[in-house]
Design a protein around this motif. Structure first.
Motif, PDB file in Angstrom:
ATOM      1  N   VAL A  99      -7.469  -5.324  -0.561  1.00 47.17           N
ATOM      2  CA  VAL A  99      -6.730  -6.551  -0.851  1.00 47.17           C
ATOM      3  C   VAL A  99      -5.356  -6.558  -0.195  1.00 47.17           C
ATOM      4  O   VAL A  99      -4.916  -7.587   0.341  1.00 47.17           O
ATOM      5  CB  VAL A  99      -6.593  -6.755  -2.381  1.00 47.17           C
ATOM      6  CG1 VAL A  99      -5.670  -7.934  -2.696  1.00 47.17           C
ATOM      7  CG2 VAL A  99      -7.960  -6.965  -3.017  1.00 47.17           C
ATOM      8  N   PHE A 100      -4.678  -5.419  -0.187  1.00 47.49           N
ATOM      9  CA  PHE A 100      -3.261  -5.410   0.201  1.00 47.49           C
ATOM     10  C   PHE A 100      -2.948  -4.720   1.528  1.00 47.49           C
ATOM     11  O   PHE A 100      -1.823  -4.840   2.025  1.00 47.49           O
ATOM     12  CB  PHE A 100      -2.430  -4.753  -0.906  1.00 47.49           C
ATOM     13  CG  PHE A 100      -2.403  -5.545  -2.184  1.00 47.49           C
ATOM     14  CD1 PHE A 100      -1.697  -6.741  -2.266  1.00 47.49           C
ATOM     15  CD2 PHE A 100      -3.095  -5.104  -3.300  1.00 47.49           C
ATOM     16  CE1 PHE A 100      -1.681  -7.481  -3.437  1.00 47.49           C
ATOM     17  CE2 PHE A 100      -3.091  -5.834  -4.484  1.00 47.49           C
ATOM     18  CZ  PHE A 100      -2.377  -7.030  -4.550  1.00 47.49           C
ATOM     19  N   ALA A 101      -3.883  -3.990   2.117  1.00 44.88           N
ATOM     20  CA  ALA A 101      -3.589  -3.338   3.402  1.00 44.88           C
ATOM     21  C   ALA A 101      -3.365  -4.388   4.478  1.00 44.88           C
ATOM     22  O   ALA A 101      -4.152  -5.334   4.614  1.00 44.88           O
ATOM     23  CB  ALA A 101      -4.731  -2.408   3.789  1.00 44.88           C
TER      24      ALA A 101
ATOM     25  N   LEU B 137       1.729   6.586  -6.922  1.00 44.95           N
ATOM     26  CA  LEU B 137       0.699   7.556  -7.281  1.00 44.95           C
ATOM     27  C   LEU B 137       1.194   8.985  -7.067  1.00 44.95           C
ATOM     28  O   LEU B 137       0.943   9.871  -7.900  1.00 44.95           O
ATOM     29  CB  LEU B 137      -0.563   7.337  -6.437  1.00 44.95           C
ATOM     30  CG  LEU B 137      -1.494   6.187  -6.797  1.00 44.95           C
ATOM     31  CD1 LEU B 137      -2.695   6.190  -5.858  1.00 44.95           C
ATOM     32  CD2 LEU B 137      -1.959   6.272  -8.243  1.00 44.95           C
ATOM     33  N   TRP B 138       1.881   9.196  -5.962  1.00 41.74           N
ATOM     34  CA  TRP B 138       2.385  10.534  -5.626  1.00 41.74           C
ATOM     35  C   TRP B 138       3.300  11.064  -6.716  1.00 41.74           C
ATOM     36  O   TRP B 138       3.089  12.153  -7.258  1.00 41.74           O
ATOM     37  CB  TRP B 138       3.122  10.505  -4.287  1.00 41.74           C
ATOM     38  CG  TRP B 138       3.679  11.836  -3.875  1.00 41.74           C
ATOM     39  CD1 TRP B 138       4.880  12.378  -4.231  1.00 41.74           C
ATOM     40  CD2 TRP B 138       3.046  12.802  -3.030  1.00 41.74           C
ATOM     41  NE1 TRP B 138       5.041  13.625  -3.677  1.00 41.74           N
ATOM     42  CE2 TRP B 138       3.926  13.909  -2.933  1.00 41.74           C
ATOM     43  CE3 TRP B 138       1.822  12.834  -2.358  1.00 41.74           C
ATOM     44  CZ2 TRP B 138       3.613  15.030  -2.178  1.00 41.74           C
ATOM     45  CZ3 TRP B 138       1.509  13.961  -1.599  1.00 41.74           C
ATOM     46  CH2 TRP B 138       2.406  15.039  -1.513  1.00 41.74           C
ATOM     47  N   TYR B 139       4.328  10.286  -7.053  1.00 42.86           N
ATOM     48  CA  TYR B 139       5.349  10.786  -7.971  1.00 42.86           C
ATOM     49  C   TYR B 139       4.927  10.725  -9.435  1.00 42.86           C
ATOM     50  O   TYR B 139       5.326  11.594 -10.227  1.00 42.86           O
ATOM     51  CB  TYR B 139       6.669  10.049  -7.742  1.00 42.86           C
ATOM     52  CG  TYR B 139       7.371  10.535  -6.495  1.00 42.86           C
ATOM     53  CD1 TYR B 139       7.977  11.793  -6.455  1.00 42.86           C
ATOM     54  CD2 TYR B 139       7.396   9.766  -5.338  1.00 42.86           C
ATOM     55  CE1 TYR B 139       8.598  12.256  -5.307  1.00 42.86           C
ATOM     56  CE2 TYR B 139       8.025  10.217  -4.179  1.00 42.86           C
ATOM     57  CZ  TYR B 139       8.621  11.473  -4.176  1.00 42.86           C
ATOM     58  OH  TYR B 139       9.228  11.938  -3.029  1.00 42.86           O
TER      59      TYR B 139
ATOM     60  N   VAL C 137       0.837  -1.208   0.000  1.00 42.53           N
ATOM     61  CA  VAL C 137       0.000   0.000   0.000  1.00 42.53           C
ATOM     62  C   VAL C 137       0.868   1.252   0.000  1.00 42.53           C
ATOM     63  O   VAL C 137       0.608   2.208  -0.739  1.00 42.53           O
ATOM     64  CB  VAL C 137      -0.959  -0.005   1.207  1.00 42.53           C
ATOM     65  CG1 VAL C 137      -1.542   1.384   1.440  1.00 42.53           C
ATOM     66  CG2 VAL C 137      -2.072  -1.016   0.992  1.00 42.53           C
ATOM     67  N   VAL C 138       1.902   1.258   0.821  1.00 43.16           N
ATOM     68  CA  VAL C 138       2.811   2.416   0.875  1.00 43.16           C
ATOM     69  C   VAL C 138       3.488   2.616  -0.469  1.00 43.16           C
ATOM     70  O   VAL C 138       3.604   3.742  -0.969  1.00 43.16           O
ATOM     71  CB  VAL C 138       3.858   2.228   1.993  1.00 43.16           C
ATOM     72  CG1 VAL C 138       4.876   3.365   1.971  1.00 43.16           C
ATOM     73  CG2 VAL C 138       3.174   2.143   3.354  1.00 43.16           C
TER      74      VAL C 138
ATOM     75  N   GLN D  41      -2.576   1.962   7.454  1.00 43.89           N
ATOM     76  CA  GLN D  41      -2.409   2.109   6.008  1.00 43.89           C
ATOM     77  C   GLN D  41      -3.660   2.694   5.360  1.00 43.89           C
ATOM     78  O   GLN D  41      -3.588   3.351   4.320  1.00 43.89           O
ATOM     79  CB  GLN D  41      -2.043   0.767   5.390  1.00 43.89           C
ATOM     80  CG  GLN D  41      -0.667   0.274   5.804  1.00 43.89           C
ATOM     81  CD  GLN D  41      -0.339  -1.104   5.259  1.00 43.89           C
ATOM     82  OE1 GLN D  41      -1.042  -1.653   4.412  1.00 43.89           O
ATOM     83  NE2 GLN D  41       0.752  -1.693   5.758  1.00 43.89           N
ATOM     84  N   TRP D  42      -4.816   2.478   5.989  1.00 43.22           N
ATOM     85  CA  TRP D  42      -6.055   3.049   5.467  1.00 43.22           C
ATOM     86  C   TRP D  42      -6.067   4.573   5.559  1.00 43.22           C
ATOM     87  O   TRP D  42      -6.832   5.230   4.855  1.00 43.22           O
ATOM     88  CB  TRP D  42      -7.258   2.460   6.194  1.00 43.22           C
ATOM     89  CG  TRP D  42      -7.567   1.065   5.743  1.00 43.22           C
ATOM     90  CD1 TRP D  42      -7.135  -0.100   6.307  1.00 43.22           C
ATOM     91  CD2 TRP D  42      -8.349   0.689   4.611  1.00 43.22           C
ATOM     92  NE1 TRP D  42      -7.604  -1.186   5.602  1.00 43.22           N
ATOM     93  CE2 TRP D  42      -8.362  -0.734   4.557  1.00 43.22           C
ATOM     94  CE3 TRP D  42      -9.053   1.402   3.636  1.00 43.22           C
ATOM     95  CZ2 TRP D  42      -9.042  -1.432   3.558  1.00 43.22           C
ATOM     96  CZ3 TRP D  42      -9.737   0.710   2.650  1.00 43.22           C
ATOM     97  CH2 TRP D  42      -9.726  -0.688   2.618  1.00 43.22           C
ATOM     98  N   LEU D  43      -5.217   5.132   6.411  1.00 45.50           N
ATOM     99  CA  LEU D  43      -5.121   6.590   6.509  1.00 45.50           C
ATOM    100  C   LEU D  43      -4.543   7.197   5.234  1.00 45.50           C
ATOM    101  O   LEU D  43      -4.677   8.409   5.000  1.00 45.50           O
ATOM    102  CB  LEU D  43      -4.246   6.974   7.706  1.00 45.50           C
ATOM    103  CG  LEU D  43      -4.741   6.507   9.089  1.00 45.50           C
ATOM    104  CD1 LEU D  43      -3.732   6.906  10.161  1.00 45.50           C
ATOM    105  CD2 LEU D  43      -6.122   7.078   9.396  1.00 45.50           C
TER     106      LEU D  43
END
Length: 242
Positions: free
Chosen positions: A143-145, A10-12, A3-4, A150-152
């Motif tokens: 699925v992956f958290a 997504l960020w970059y 997730v991270v 991580q939901w934050l």
């Protein structure tokens, strides 16, 4: 930690197309590329920004207005004229939508040569598109958290582009250091801008708006510009040298 990694990508990726395509190409036109490459960038911006998709036209016109009216009452986003961060975000959203949907008359100098693909923008900006991306993000987390915290990160995935905008349009007008005396409050956030891929050299950019490389001092490495140099070498773009 998938997730991270996902949120980091997504960020970059979203940030790259914001600064490369929407900012440096659509708003400032510091490089040229073929019509085909431009259309590819529209699609890649949608794929990378997802639920946060921003139109090149709406962004480009609004950003030109920001430079013309920086830190005045006509600025689409300024800490000087918005009482708090959320108020600025809301005003920016409304201004962007008014411009993008052509609900307001805009001076021709702000719209000249700004790229448009109206039919694609209508699809990519649609509620169906945004909700579909949001559902895909949520499914990935489901699925992956592996931990509650991580939901934050999910709201960050939903609102990535507005967060990018807030970092520069709010914080880079309040915090940081200055290389050039300009008529506004723009500042450079970080000596090495690993977080915003060169966007954080905001004071430099307000001084030299038509410069492809936002870095000026030896330590101000503009990651996006480095990628642009590579893209120029392989023939995808042609950088305008100021």
């Amino acid at each position: 930690m998938k997730v991270v990694l996902f949120v980091t990508i997504l960020w970059y990726s979203g940030l790259f197309f914001q600064t490369f395509f929407l900012h440096r190409y659509a708003a400032h036109q510091v490089f040229t590329m073929s019509k085909l490459s431009e259309r590819v960038c529209f699609v890649l911006t949608w794929l990378c920004q997802g639920s946060n998709y921003l139109s090149a036209y709406g962004y480009g016109v609004m950003h030109r207005m920001h430079h013309a009216y920086a830190d005045t009452e006509k600025d689409p986003h300024s800490p000087k004229y918005d009482k708090n961060l959320l108020a600025m975000m809301w005003r920016t959203k409304n201004t962007y939508q008014d411009i993008n949907k052509k609900r307001v008359e805009v001076d021709a100098k702000f719209t000249k040569n700004v790229p448009q693909w109206e039919r694609f923008d209508a699809f990519a900006s649609s509620r169906i598109s945004r909700l579909t991306w949001a559902a895909l993000y949520t499914t990935f987390f489901a699925v992956f958290a592996t931990a509650w915290w991580q939901w934050l990160l999910l709201p960050i995935a939903f609102l990535m582009a507005p967060i990018h905008g807030v970092i520069i349009n709010w914080f880079a007008h309040i915090y940081g250091y200055v290389n050039f005396k300009v008529s506004d409050t723009s500042k450079n956030l970080l000596p090495f801008d690993f977080l915003m891929m060169g966007e954080g050299y905001h004071n430099n950019h307000h001084k030299h708006g038509g410069r492809a490389n936002f870095g000026v001092r030896w330590h101000e490495i503009d990651i996006t510009y480095c990628i642009m140099v590579v893209l120029e070498k392989v023939g995808v773009i042609k950088i305008k040298r100021a």
